[in-house]
Write an enzyme that holds these catalytic residues in place. Structure first.
Site, mmCIF file in Angstrom:
data_model
loop_
_atom_site.group_PDB
_atom_site.id
_atom_site.type_symbol
_atom_site.label_atom_id
_atom_site.label_comp_id
_atom_site.label_asym_id
_atom_site.label_seq_id
_atom_site.Cartn_x
_atom_site.Cartn_y
_atom_site.Cartn_z
ATOM 1 N NE ARG A 55 -6.447 -4.713 8.007
ATOM 2 C CZ ARG A 55 -7.296 -3.878 7.433
ATOM 3 N NH1 ARG A 55 -8.474 -3.626 8.013
ATOM 4 N NH2 ARG A 55 -6.997 -3.270 6.311
ATOM 5 C CE LYS A 195 -2.900 -1.998 9.341
ATOM 6 N NZ LYS A 195 -1.713 -2.230 8.538
ATOM 7 C CG HIS A 214 -1.978 2.790 7.819
ATOM 8 N ND1 HIS A 214 -2.827 2.499 6.775
ATOM 9 C CD2 HIS A 214 -1.317 1.638 8.087
ATOM 10 C CE1 HIS A 214 -2.683 1.235 6.438
ATOM 11 N NE2 HIS A 214 -1.776 0.693 7.213
ATOM 12 C CB SER A 232 -4.308 -2.241 2.309
ATOM 13 O OG SER A 232 -3.725 -3.499 2.141
ATOM 14 C CE LYS A 236 0.811 1.177 4.762
ATOM 15 N NZ LYS A 236 -0.235 0.791 3.791
ATOM 16 C CB THR A 237 5.490 -3.031 2.586
ATOM 17 O OG1 THR A 237 4.588 -2.908 3.686
ATOM 18 C CG2 THR A 237 6.525 -4.089 2.907
ATOM 19 C CG ASP A 251 1.443 -1.225 8.271
ATOM 20 O OD1 ASP A 251 1.016 -0.741 7.215
ATOM 21 O OD2 ASP A 251 0.707 -1.800 9.087
ATOM 22 N NE ARG A 317 -0.727 -8.618 3.665
ATOM 23 C CZ ARG A 317 -0.707 -7.292 3.787
ATOM 24 N NH1 ARG A 317 0.366 -6.683 4.219
ATOM 25 N NH2 ARG A 317 -1.754 -6.582 3.451
HETATM 26 N N1 LIG Z 1 4.696 1.686 -8.733
HETATM 27 C C1 LIG Z 1 4.509 0.886 -7.692
HETATM 28 N N2 LIG Z 1 4.808 1.299 -6.445
HETATM 29 C C2 LIG Z 1 4.591 0.495 -5.382
HETATM 30 N N3 LIG Z 1 4.097 -0.760 -5.459
HETATM 31 C C3 LIG Z 1 3.789 -1.242 -6.672
HETATM 32 C C4 LIG Z 1 3.971 -0.442 -7.831
HETATM 33 N N4 LIG Z 1 3.581 -1.183 -8.889
HETATM 34 C C5 LIG Z 1 3.181 -2.367 -8.414
HETATM 35 N N5 LIG Z 1 3.297 -2.436 -7.081
HETATM 36 C C6 LIG Z 1 2.892 -3.593 -6.246
HETATM 37 O O1 LIG Z 1 1.852 -3.134 -5.400
HETATM 38 C C7 LIG Z 1 1.944 -3.714 -4.120
HETATM 39 C C8 LIG Z 1 2.135 -2.655 -3.062
HETATM 40 O O2 LIG Z 1 1.917 -3.268 -1.835
HETATM 41 P P1 LIG Z 1 2.570 -2.901 -0.458
HETATM 42 O O3 LIG Z 1 3.914 -2.281 -0.645
HETATM 43 O O4 LIG Z 1 2.500 -4.115 0.390
HETATM 44 O O5 LIG Z 1 1.531 -1.810 0.029
HETATM 45 P P2 LIG Z 1 1.185 -1.391 1.511
HETATM 46 O O6 LIG Z 1 2.345 -1.731 2.364
HETATM 47 O O7 LIG Z 1 0.940 0.073 1.389
HETATM 48 O O8 LIG Z 1 -0.050 -2.168 1.848
HETATM 49 C C9 LIG Z 1 3.107 -4.677 -4.153
HETATM 50 O O9 LIG Z 1 2.614 -5.949 -4.450
HETATM 51 C C10 LIG Z 1 3.962 -4.128 -5.298
HETATM 52 O O10 LIG Z 1 4.714 -5.133 -5.928
HETATM 53 C C1 LIG Z 2 -1.488 -5.674 7.221
HETATM 54 C C2 LIG Z 2 -2.200 -4.801 6.628
HETATM 55 O O1 LIG Z 2 -1.637 -3.614 6.183
HETATM 56 P P1 LIG Z 2 -1.050 -3.189 4.764
HETATM 57 O O2 LIG Z 2 -1.887 -3.880 3.716
HETATM 58 O O3 LIG Z 2 -1.206 -1.705 4.750
HETATM 59 O O4 LIG Z 2 0.385 -3.621 4.675
HETATM 60 C C3 LIG Z 2 -3.645 -5.008 6.510
HETATM 61 O O5 LIG Z 2 -4.310 -4.064 6.053
HETATM 62 O O6 LIG Z 2 -4.153 -6.083 6.896
HETATM 63 MN MN LIG Z 3 2.437 -2.921 4.089
#
Ligand SMILES: Nc1ncnc2c1ncn2[C@@H]1O[C@H](COP(=O)(O)OP(=O)(O)O)[C@@H](O)[C@H]1O
Ligand SMILES: C=C(OP(=O)(O)O)C(=O)O
Ligand SMILES: [Mn+2]
Length: 530
Positions: A55, A195, A214, A232, A236-237, A251, A317
């Site tokens: 972003r 977003k 969020h 980010s 979460k995911t 999200d 992504r």
């Molecule tokens: N203990 C942990 N808990 C969650 N994610 C972790 C951890 N250790 C490493 N990771 C990595 O960190 C990243 C978390 O990203 P994501 O779940 O996409 O976050 P969000 O959705 O909040 O942006 C992933 O690439 C995941 O593999």
């Molecule tokens: C898609 C997004 O959200 P997140 O990284 O929290 O998954 C982003 O911040 O561009």
């Molecule tokens: Mn996410």
């Protein structure tokens, strides 16, 4: 207002052509035939976004008029005048007249009382597929009576002009609440579109008493929903997709008297170094027809994916409909939450992997929105830096944080929700010395919190943060529960903890006028060392 065709006529938009509500198969064919995308082994659609692989937060502007003057928190939202927006809109329309476009009529919001009908018009077929995956599809009946309430137009080939449009570069995300219009130009990163819908709902829903968040959400057949707030990269995911729980969404959610509801109908997961073992459900989506893989490296001949390569982006992504996750909810709705988790990727290695928060501490951490950024691939940079993004989503929150904070506080009290802070960041030392918390350990601690067993263990009070940290949890190495004990040099831990505490205190100054004594007293206190 009505669906795509009517709304474009009403807005005075003419395009060379418009492909309305095309389904996945047709969008796939067109995206490949036009050279926008390629197909990977297994069937996923692979795209590259060029310059922007994340972003462009600094290129986002909200139109400041008589209404938004009073409703938007301008300290945190860059503004554009109505005249600058009109100049942008005029140039945008002239550009659109030469373009073949795609449109989708979709809902943002799974709760029938609060959902928002939106029309998303895109230059790229793959963007149309992306948003069809990410938002909620109307049924045939709903489509025939569809009445758009907000329009988002995404045209990456448009180039904004800072002198004329009041923006900063050729990239622009312009949000106009009065005209119910968002214009996106000069970037192909698909996350901007989803977003933008989030930003709109974050503006509109508090007026209806609904808390927009969020966060990811999951639940189980025990109706014990959990909310996972986080910036980010905090998890979460990753953490919401769990074989033992039902995924509601990864999200963006709303919290109303009806319970929790997903704003979306799909997920947008980070692909970099995705592990088949730690994230099996998400990994499987990379091998499926339908998934849109953005900036994932692929061999041109074998069509094998290389998820470990950051050659195109650190922020690679995958976008897929929520049905791609085996145990996901198709309604996107669930009951009131039992637990609320705030995720932070603390790269300083100071925060414990889990801590129990009082409601006042939860409010303090919600308004603070702490995580840490790490150097990533940049050469020579070894120091992490603290990031405070209020409500764990500063770039998407048009209103003052106290509006969201007050709503959240009321809901936590009304539904008696247990609150936790979970660090998915570094253990054994800071970034560069320690290691990222193992996903397995985070999941074990979360499961103990969610099944209630963590409420019965022994706790100690953290000397800096004042929250309660479990001393031992069955099935988890007790050592990681006490971050200080994982550092080679505990004195270095104390020094860094004091520094982090000071950063919290400094950041919170702007919120002090809006909170009561209990929240103020939740500030970390730098430990005095001899
Ligand atoms: N203990 C942990 N808990 C969650 N994610 C972790 C951890 N250790 C490493 N990771 C990595 O960190 C990243 C978390 O990203 P994501 O779940 O996409 O976050 P969000 O959705 O909040 O942006 C992933 O690439 C995941 O593999
Ligand atoms: C898609 C997004 O959200 P997140 O990284 O929290 O998954 C982003 O911040 O561009
Ligand atoms: Mn996410």
């Amino acid at each position: 207002m009505s669906d795509t065709v009517a709304i474009l006529a009403e807005l005075g938009v003419q395009t060379k052509s418009i492909k309305k509500n095309w389904n996945e198969a047709r969008l796939y064919e067109t995206a490949v035939a036009s050279g926008e995308a390629r197909v990977a082994k297994g069937g996923a659609l692979v795209v590259e976004t060029g310059q922007h692989t994340g972003r462009s937060a600094k290129d986002k502007f909200t139109v400041r008029d008589a209404t938004t003057e009073k409703t938007v928190w301008w300290d945190n939202n860059a503004s554009m005048t109505p005249e600058q927006f009109d100049a942008l809109w005029t140039d945008f329309k002239a550009h659109l007249a030469k373009q073949d476009m795609y449109s989708q009529d979709l809902f943002g919001g799974a709760d029938l009382d609060y959902r928002l009908p939106v029309t998303v018009v895109t230059e790229f077929a793959w963007h149309s597929l992306f948003i069809r995956h990410l938002l909620r599809l109307p049924t045939t009946d709903e489509l025939s009576g569809f009445k758009t309430e907000f329009t988002i137009i995404n045209c990456p080939s448009f180039r904004a002009d800072p002198a004329k449009h009041g923006c900063r570069s050729e990239t622009v995300i312009a949000v106009n609440f009065a005209k119910r219009l968002v214009l996106i130009g000069g970037t192909s990163y698909a996350g901007e579109t989803k977003k933008s819908v989030f930003t709109i709902l974050n503006y509109l829903l508090p007026n209806q008493g609904v808390m927009p968040m969020h966060c990811s959400v999951n639940t189980s057949d025990k109706d014990d929903a959990a909310i996972f707030f986080g910036l980010s990269g905090t998890g979460k995911t990753t953490l919401s997709a769990d074989a033992s729980r039902t995924l509601i969404g990864d999200d963006e959610h709303g919290w109303s008297e009806n319970g929790l509801f997903n704003f979306e109908g799909g997920c947008y997961a980070k692909m970099i170094k995705l592990s088949a073992e730690a994230e099996p459900e998400i990994f499987a989506t990379t091998k499926q027809w339908g998934t849109v893989l953005e900036n994932v490296v692929m061999d041109a001949t074998t069509r094998e994916l290389d998820l470990d390569s950051a050659a195109l982006a650190e922020n690679s992504r995958g976008a897929y409909p929520i049905e791609a996750i085996p145990n996901a909810s198709l309604t996107g709705r669930c009951g009131q939450p039992k637990n609320l988790i705030m995720l932070t990727a603390d790269a300083y290695g100071i925060m414990p992997p889990i801590a129990k928060l009082t409601p006042a501490q939860a409010m303090y951490h919600f308004l603070s929105g702490y995580t840490a950024r790490v150097a990533g691939t940049e050469k020579g940079v070894t120091e992490p830096s603290a990031t405070f993004s209020t409500c764990f989503g500063g770039p998407f929150m048009p209103r003052h944080p106290s509006e969201y904070g007050n709503l959240l506080r009321e809901l936590i009290a009304r539904y008696n929700v247990d609150c936790w802070l979970v660090s998915t960041g570094w253990t054994g030392g800071p970034y560069g010395q320690g290691n990222r918390m193992p996903i397995k350990a985070t999941r074990a601690l979360l499961n103990a919190a969610l099944d209630g067993s963590l409420n019965t263990v022994e706790f100690r009070k953290d000397e800096t943060f004042g929250f309660l940290v479990p001393v031992s949890v069955p099935g988890v190495d007790a050592k990681i529960l006490d971050p200080r004990s994982t550092w080679a040099d505990p004195a270095a831990y104390d020094k860094q903890a004091a520094k982090l505490a000071e950063e919290f205190v400094e950041n919170f100054k702007k919120f002090e006028a809006y909170v009561d004594e209990a929240v103020k007293a939740s500030a970390p206190k730098p430990k005095v060392t001899a």
